[in-house]
Design a protein around this motif. Sequence first.
Motif, PDB file in Angstrom:
ATOM      1  N   VAL A   1       0.851  -1.196   0.000  1.00 24.98           N
ATOM      2  CA  VAL A   1       0.000   0.000   0.000  1.00 24.98           C
ATOM      3  C   VAL A   1       0.885   1.243   0.000  1.00 24.98           C
ATOM      4  O   VAL A   1       0.620   2.218  -0.729  1.00 24.98           O
ATOM      5  N   GLY A   2       1.981   1.192   0.765  1.00 20.24           N
ATOM      6  CA  GLY A   2       2.917   2.317   0.798  1.00 20.24           C
ATOM      7  C   GLY A   2       3.527   2.574  -0.568  1.00 20.24           C
ATOM      8  O   GLY A   2       3.590   3.721  -1.033  1.00 20.24           O
ATOM      9  N   LEU A   3       3.942   1.498  -1.241  1.00 23.00           N
ATOM     10  CA  LEU A   3       4.564   1.656  -2.566  1.00 23.00           C
ATOM     11  C   LEU A   3       3.544   2.139  -3.586  1.00 23.00           C
ATOM     12  O   LEU A   3       3.861   2.898  -4.515  1.00 23.00           O
ATOM     13  N   PHE A   4       2.285   1.699  -3.412  1.00 22.80           N
ATOM     14  CA  PHE A   4       1.219   2.150  -4.301  1.00 22.80           C
ATOM     15  C   PHE A   4       0.971   3.642  -4.091  1.00 22.80           C
ATOM     16  O   PHE A   4       0.837   4.409  -5.051  1.00 22.80           O
ATOM     17  N   GLY A   5       0.934   4.046  -2.827  1.00 21.14           N
ATOM     18  CA  GLY A   5       0.741   5.459  -2.500  1.00 21.14           C
ATOM     19  C   GLY A   5       1.846   6.301  -3.095  1.00 21.14           C
ATOM     20  O   GLY A   5       1.606   7.410  -3.595  1.00 21.14           O
ATOM     21  N   ARG A   6       3.074   5.766  -3.083  1.00 24.24           N
ATOM     22  CA  ARG A   6       4.224   6.485  -3.654  1.00 24.24           C
ATOM     23  C   ARG A   6       3.975   6.780  -5.136  1.00 24.24           C
ATOM     24  O   ARG A   6       4.231   7.887  -5.620  1.00 24.24           O
ATOM     25  N   ARG A   7       3.435   5.782  -5.858  1.00 20.08           N
ATOM     26  CA  ARG A   7       3.186   5.984  -7.291  1.00 20.08           C
ATOM     27  C   ARG A   7       2.075   7.003  -7.542  1.00 20.08           C
ATOM     28  O   ARG A   7       2.021   7.613  -8.611  1.00 20.08           O
ATOM     29  N   ILE A   8       1.163   7.132  -6.566  1.00 27.03           N
ATOM     30  CA  ILE A   8       0.044   8.056  -6.765  1.00 27.03           C
ATOM     31  C   ILE A   8       0.391   9.471  -6.294  1.00 27.03           C
ATOM     32  O   ILE A   8       0.082  10.451  -6.968  1.00 27.03           O
TER      33      ILE A   8
ATOM     34  N   SER B   1       5.321   6.311 -14.008  1.00 24.12           N
ATOM     35  CA  SER B   1       4.685   5.022 -13.712  1.00 24.12           C
ATOM     36  C   SER B   1       3.875   4.534 -14.902  1.00 24.12           C
ATOM     37  O   SER B   1       3.054   5.265 -15.441  1.00 24.12           O
ATOM     38  N   SER B   2       4.116   3.297 -15.302  1.00 27.14           N
ATOM     39  CA  SER B   2       3.353   2.719 -16.402  1.00 27.14           C
ATOM     40  C   SER B   2       2.315   1.758 -15.833  1.00 27.14           C
ATOM     41  O   SER B   2       2.406   1.371 -14.675  1.00 27.14           O
ATOM     42  N   PRO B   3       1.334   1.349 -16.653  1.00 23.29           N
ATOM     43  CA  PRO B   3       0.297   0.431 -16.156  1.00 23.29           C
ATOM     44  C   PRO B   3       0.877  -0.823 -15.507  1.00 23.29           C
ATOM     45  O   PRO B   3       0.350  -1.318 -14.524  1.00 23.29           O
ATOM     46  N   SER B   4       2.002  -1.336 -16.059  1.00 22.60           N
ATOM     47  CA  SER B   4       2.534  -2.582 -15.499  1.00 22.60           C
ATOM     48  C   SER B   4       3.064  -2.371 -14.081  1.00 22.60           C
ATOM     49  O   SER B   4       3.044  -3.281 -13.266  1.00 22.60           O
ATOM     50  N   ASP B   5       3.531  -1.143 -13.775  1.00 24.29           N
ATOM     51  CA  ASP B   5       3.986  -0.861 -12.412  1.00 24.29           C
ATOM     52  C   ASP B   5       2.818  -1.003 -11.431  1.00 24.29           C
ATOM     53  O   ASP B   5       2.946  -1.609 -10.372  1.00 24.29           O
ATOM     54  N   TYR B   6       1.667  -0.414 -11.808  1.00 27.97           N
ATOM     55  CA  TYR B   6       0.484  -0.523 -10.956  1.00 27.97           C
ATOM     56  C   TYR B   6       0.007  -1.974 -10.899  1.00 27.97           C
ATOM     57  O   TYR B   6      -0.377  -2.471  -9.851  1.00 27.97           O
ATOM     58  N   PHE B   7       0.040  -2.633 -12.049  1.00 25.60           N
ATOM     59  CA  PHE B   7      -0.492  -3.998 -12.115  1.00 25.60           C
ATOM     60  C   PHE B   7       0.251  -4.937 -11.166  1.00 25.60           C
ATOM     61  O   PHE B   7      -0.363  -5.722 -10.444  1.00 25.60           O
ATOM     62  N   MET B   8       1.587  -4.850 -11.150  1.00 21.73           N
ATOM     63  CA  MET B   8       2.353  -5.734 -10.273  1.00 21.73           C
ATOM     64  C   MET B   8       1.989  -5.496  -8.816  1.00 21.73           C
ATOM     65  O   MET B   8       1.837  -6.431  -8.040  1.00 21.73           O
ATOM     66  N   LEU B   9       1.834  -4.216  -8.436  1.00 18.07           N
ATOM     67  CA  LEU B   9       1.477  -3.902  -7.049  1.00 18.07           C
ATOM     68  C   LEU B   9       0.098  -4.459  -6.705  1.00 18.07           C
ATOM     69  O   LEU B   9      -0.110  -5.046  -5.648  1.00 18.07           O
ATOM     70  N   ILE B  10      -0.855  -4.277  -7.643  1.00 10.83           N
ATOM     71  CA  ILE B  10      -2.219  -4.752  -7.380  1.00 10.83           C
ATOM     72  C   ILE B  10      -2.243  -6.281  -7.305  1.00 10.83           C
ATOM     73  O   ILE B  10      -2.883  -6.863  -6.421  1.00 10.83           O
TER      74      ILE B  10
ATOM     75  N   MET C   1       3.486 -16.383 -11.492  1.00 10.38           N
ATOM     76  CA  MET C   1       4.567 -17.252 -11.977  1.00 10.38           C
ATOM     77  C   MET C   1       4.757 -17.091 -13.485  1.00 10.38           C
ATOM     78  O   MET C   1       5.878 -17.100 -13.989  1.00 10.38           O
ATOM     79  N   ILE C   2       3.623 -16.936 -14.193  1.00 12.35           N
ATOM     80  CA  ILE C   2       3.703 -16.860 -15.655  1.00 12.35           C
ATOM     81  C   ILE C   2       4.302 -15.542 -16.115  1.00 12.35           C
ATOM     82  O   ILE C   2       5.120 -15.506 -17.040  1.00 12.35           O
ATOM     83  N   ILE C   3       3.931 -14.429 -15.449  1.00 17.45           N
ATOM     84  CA  ILE C   3       4.455 -13.148 -15.946  1.00 17.45           C
ATOM     85  C   ILE C   3       5.780 -12.776 -15.305  1.00 17.45           C
ATOM     86  O   ILE C   3       6.455 -11.858 -15.774  1.00 17.45           O
ATOM     87  N   PHE C   4       6.212 -13.520 -14.281  1.00 13.54           N
ATOM     88  CA  PHE C   4       7.485 -13.184 -13.615  1.00 13.54           C
ATOM     89  C   PHE C   4       8.646 -13.047 -14.614  1.00 13.54           C
ATOM     90  O   PHE C   4       9.370 -12.046 -14.577  1.00 13.54           O
ATOM     91  N   PRO C   5       8.827 -14.017 -15.549  1.00 10.65           N
ATOM     92  CA  PRO C   5      10.013 -13.943 -16.423  1.00 10.65           C
ATOM     93  C   PRO C   5       9.947 -12.827 -17.464  1.00 10.65           C
ATOM     94  O   PRO C   5      10.916 -12.614 -18.185  1.00 10.65           O
ATOM     95  N   ILE C   6       8.796 -12.137 -17.589  1.00 15.01           N
ATOM     96  CA  ILE C   6       8.746 -11.041 -18.555  1.00 15.01           C
ATOM     97  C   ILE C   6       8.372  -9.751 -17.847  1.00 15.01           C
ATOM     98  O   ILE C   6       7.851  -8.818 -18.469  1.00 15.01           O
ATOM     99  N   SER C   7       8.620  -9.691 -16.529  1.00 16.17           N
ATOM    100  CA  SER C   7       8.184  -8.511 -15.779  1.00 16.17           C
ATOM    101  C   SER C   7       9.354  -7.817 -15.106  1.00 16.17           C
ATOM    102  O   SER C   7      10.481  -8.296 -15.106  1.00 16.17           O
ATOM    103  N   LYS C   8       9.068  -6.676 -14.482  1.00 21.87           N
ATOM    104  CA  LYS C   8      10.080  -5.932 -13.742  1.00 21.87           C
ATOM    105  C   LYS C   8      10.551  -6.700 -12.504  1.00 21.87           C
ATOM    106  O   LYS C   8      11.549  -6.339 -11.891  1.00 21.87           O
ATOM    107  N   LEU C   9       9.805  -7.777 -12.144  1.00 23.67           N
ATOM    108  CA  LEU C   9      10.206  -8.553 -10.973  1.00 23.67           C
ATOM    109  C   LEU C   9      11.531  -9.274 -11.194  1.00 23.67           C
ATOM    110  O   LEU C   9      12.109  -9.827 -10.268  1.00 23.67           O
ATOM    111  N   LEU C  10      12.016  -9.241 -12.444  1.00 22.46           N
ATOM    112  CA  LEU C  10      13.320  -9.836 -12.735  1.00 22.46           C
ATOM    113  C   LEU C  10      14.455  -9.087 -12.052  1.00 22.46           C
ATOM    114  O   LEU C  10      15.614  -9.479 -12.161  1.00 22.46           O
TER     115      LEU C  10
END
Lengths: 159, 255
Positions: B126-133, B142-151, B209-218
């Motif tokens: 929630v803190g990191l989400f608030g930071r983006r807002i 911030s791009s949609p994928s940044d919000y998506f990973m947090l959500i 698990m599926i989006i991990f290898p193509i996401s910023k979580l790398l």
Amino acid sequence: MMRTLTLMAVGLLLALPLTIQASDLLPKVPLPAGKDKCVEPTDVMRREHMHFILHQRDETMHKGIRTTKHSLKECINCHNAPREDGKVAHIESKDHFCNSCHSYAAVTIDCFQCHADKPENTNYRHSLVENTLPHHPEMSGSALTKDTLNVLATKGDAK
Amino acid sequence: MSALSVFYAILFYVATLILVIGVVRKITQYARTPAPLKIPTTPAPTTQTGVVLRMAREVVLFSSLFKSNKWTWIFGWLFHFSLLLAFFRHLRYALTPDCFIWPLIDLELVQAAGKYAGLGMAAGLVGLFGRRIFVDRVRYISSPSDYFMLILLLAIAASGLSMSFVSHPDIVNLKGFILSLITLGWNGWVNMPTDGLLITHLTLVILLMIIFPISKLLHAPGVFFSPTRNQVDNPREKRHISPWGKALDDAEADA
């Protein structure tokens, strides 16, 4: 490089099953002989038994309403009844009804630090007579002496 | 097996393959990417041991982030540390009591810490989400994928917490299902429980698990390949040259 890493990953995956022994998929839960129903449906008991017991504790201890339907004592009476060889499982044992699942799911309970893990049947209590082995109740005499029954009666525990 | 269990078993196998192969491919790519310049951020350690210690401090304490922004650090570190505690609690579903690490997993301390760590995860996210807002400069990039990973992570934490604090699923059957998946059905299959929260939780984790290898979580494996963090500060003692650079040098010398 790529090939080595892929081989390592595949090797790890293949080695995983070795970490689990056969027949370990589900715990072996001892069921009470001659009974086919618990006080609530099995599905409900599996998910909610802790709340029933906790609620019963509050009702009994705080409000003084003492019923038997969800009482821990009744759980033990039925679920940890003596086996055919006359022995009763200890809470640390995998044969104990409660522990069979709790040890499987890494759930620590403290009920039996105070409560008895053995049924009410006085034959399976620790003998109150001197010169017996306190930690081997199965080796104590089966018949209770008059003195022992008196002690139990004054504690309000004997039926 | 029930149709639901078959469906989720297949999903889990596919997701695991995608995760493992995808991450291994990415790590290979990172390892092969040239680092032509000697660019450790100074002050940098002058020995290899020092670099290992610096990297450990980076991975465990997020020291660069601490120096750069205290708010981001406290929420980020809270989330990651809670995630580690929650991971240890979850091991109880995948390991059997005869495993060597079980006495640790079985500790009341580890289980309770993992349970309440879920709240830490949610608070951090929630803190990191608030930071983006609320932080203008961060909102702008911030791009949609940044919000998506947090959500997504927040939804995983929330569904997990609900199973601890609101409505319990049948965890004994769940563990049976997981063990039968890990053993590839060698000892038979077990049906998964049908609790809604559990199915939600598992579905979201499969998606992760599926989006991990193509996401910023790398950034998890990626941090180890940062040239500014993993290089020794010894450009004068030892010349920094990559294999392809050496080949060019040698060709020039021959000519």
